[in-house]
Enzyme design. Structure first.
Site, PDB file in Angstrom:
ATOM      1  N   ASP A  93       0.865  -1.179   0.000  1.00 26.28           N
ATOM      2  CA  ASP A  93       0.000   0.000   0.000  1.00 26.28           C
ATOM      3  C   ASP A  93       0.906   1.235   0.000  1.00 26.28           C
ATOM      4  O   ASP A  93       1.456   1.616   1.038  1.00 26.28           O
ATOM      5  CB  ASP A  93      -0.901   0.014   1.236  1.00 26.28           C
ATOM      6  CG  ASP A  93      -2.011  -1.026   1.182  1.00 26.28           C
ATOM      7  OD1 ASP A  93      -1.788  -2.110   0.597  1.00 26.28           O
ATOM      8  OD2 ASP A  93      -3.089  -0.762   1.744  1.00 26.28           O
ATOM      9  N   LYS A 156      -6.781   3.573  -3.534  1.00 26.64           N
ATOM     10  CA  LYS A 156      -7.189   3.574  -2.128  1.00 26.64           C
ATOM     11  C   LYS A 156      -7.374   5.019  -1.669  1.00 26.64           C
ATOM     12  O   LYS A 156      -6.613   5.911  -2.072  1.00 26.64           O
ATOM     13  CB  LYS A 156      -6.101   2.860  -1.313  1.00 26.64           C
ATOM     14  CG  LYS A 156      -6.257   2.892   0.189  1.00 26.64           C
ATOM     15  CD  LYS A 156      -5.117   2.117   0.846  1.00 26.64           C
ATOM     16  CE  LYS A 156      -5.069   2.313   2.346  1.00 26.64           C
ATOM     17  NZ  LYS A 156      -3.966   1.558   2.977  1.00 26.64           N
ATOM     18  N   LYS A 185     -10.121   0.525  -2.667  1.00 27.54           N
ATOM     19  CA  LYS A 185     -10.055   0.281  -1.219  1.00 27.54           C
ATOM     20  C   LYS A 185     -10.493   1.525  -0.468  1.00 27.54           C
ATOM     21  O   LYS A 185      -9.961   2.617  -0.673  1.00 27.54           O
ATOM     22  CB  LYS A 185      -8.633  -0.110  -0.808  1.00 27.54           C
ATOM     23  CG  LYS A 185      -8.471  -0.364   0.687  1.00 27.54           C
ATOM     24  CD  LYS A 185      -7.085  -0.894   1.011  1.00 27.54           C
ATOM     25  CE  LYS A 185      -6.839  -0.979   2.515  1.00 27.54           C
ATOM     26  NZ  LYS A 185      -5.501  -1.530   2.839  1.00 27.54           N
TER      27      LYS A 185
END
Length: 237
Positions: A93, A156, A185
């Site tokens: 991430d 995300k 996300k």
């Protein structure tokens, strides 16, 4: 499928506070096993411990990269991602270069992401954190398109350390501006079951939260919410 089981399978169980200690991470892993969460999401230093603690389980390990500012050198981010994968992470991430994006230098943002993607290609998926609370609508769209063009696998919303968090409107916008095979996300402020389902309905395919247990059990958030909070506690993340 039981709705709580379905929810658990979409959750990245998260603890990213800098004051995390070994026992916090062990608890995070044990909770992920118990509740069937998709992954644990941790800072890179804890990846080897997670690999050891989660051995024999289906729980994956996600490591953050360039976190939480996104302002480091691309080569440093790529090295950080590669080391996390070597240590046992199967997901990265990463925070994009927010300042470059605010400057309108989308090509630099894309190149930064691409360097990380290339470094872990075939070994890990890459989720790109946009930090949506700092961006205009057009900047969010540009970030989504740059992420996909760079080969990322997810976009995300937030780190949980910046301004704002996930909103239904942002999830819809992000879903509309990446291809169907790219994941979305939601992270930042997802603390209860209703909010989690709202994000999924809007197009989220993964939920990043330290409130996973409250979400899957239907318990409400605690009054002591903290960003990227401790295992088993609610937080802004």
């Amino acid at each position: 499928m039981n709705e709580h089981i379905r929810l658990a399978s979409l959750i990245d169980h998260t603890f990213l506070k800098p004051e995390a200690v070994r026992s916090d991470i062990e608890k995070l892993c044990d909770e992920a096993r118990q509740h069937g969460f998709y992954s644990v999401c941790v800072n890179g230093t804890w990846v080897p411990l997670c690999r050891e603690r989660l051995a024999g389980s289906d729980v994956r390990i996600a490591a953050v990269c360039g976190f939480p500012l996104g302002a480091g050198a691309s080569s440093a981010k790529a090295f950080e991602a590669a080391r996390a994968v070597e240590d046992g992470a199967s997901e990265i991430d990463m925070v994009l270069q927010i300042g470059r994006l605010l400057d309108g230098d989308v090509k630099a943002v894309e190149a930064d992401i691409a360097q990380v993607v290339r470094m872990v290609e075939g070994k890990a998926i890459v989720k790109v954190i946009l930090e949506t609370g700092m961006l205009t609508t057009s900047q969010k769209i540009g970030a989504c398109r740059a992420s996909e063009a760079a080969g990322a696998h997810f976009v995300k919303t937030s780190t949980g350390f910046g301004r704002g968090g996930a909103t239904v409107e942002d999830i819809r916008l992000m879903r509309a501006n990446v291809s169907p095979h790219i994941g979305v996300k939601a992270s930042g402020g997802v603390r209860d079951t209703a909010t989690a389902f709202a994000m999924i309905e809007a197009g989220a395919t993964r939920i990043g939260t330290s409130s996973g247990i409250a979400i899957v059990t239907g318990a409400g958030p605690t009054p002591s919410d903290n960003t990227a909070g401790a295992p088993g506690q609610s937080s802004q993340y």
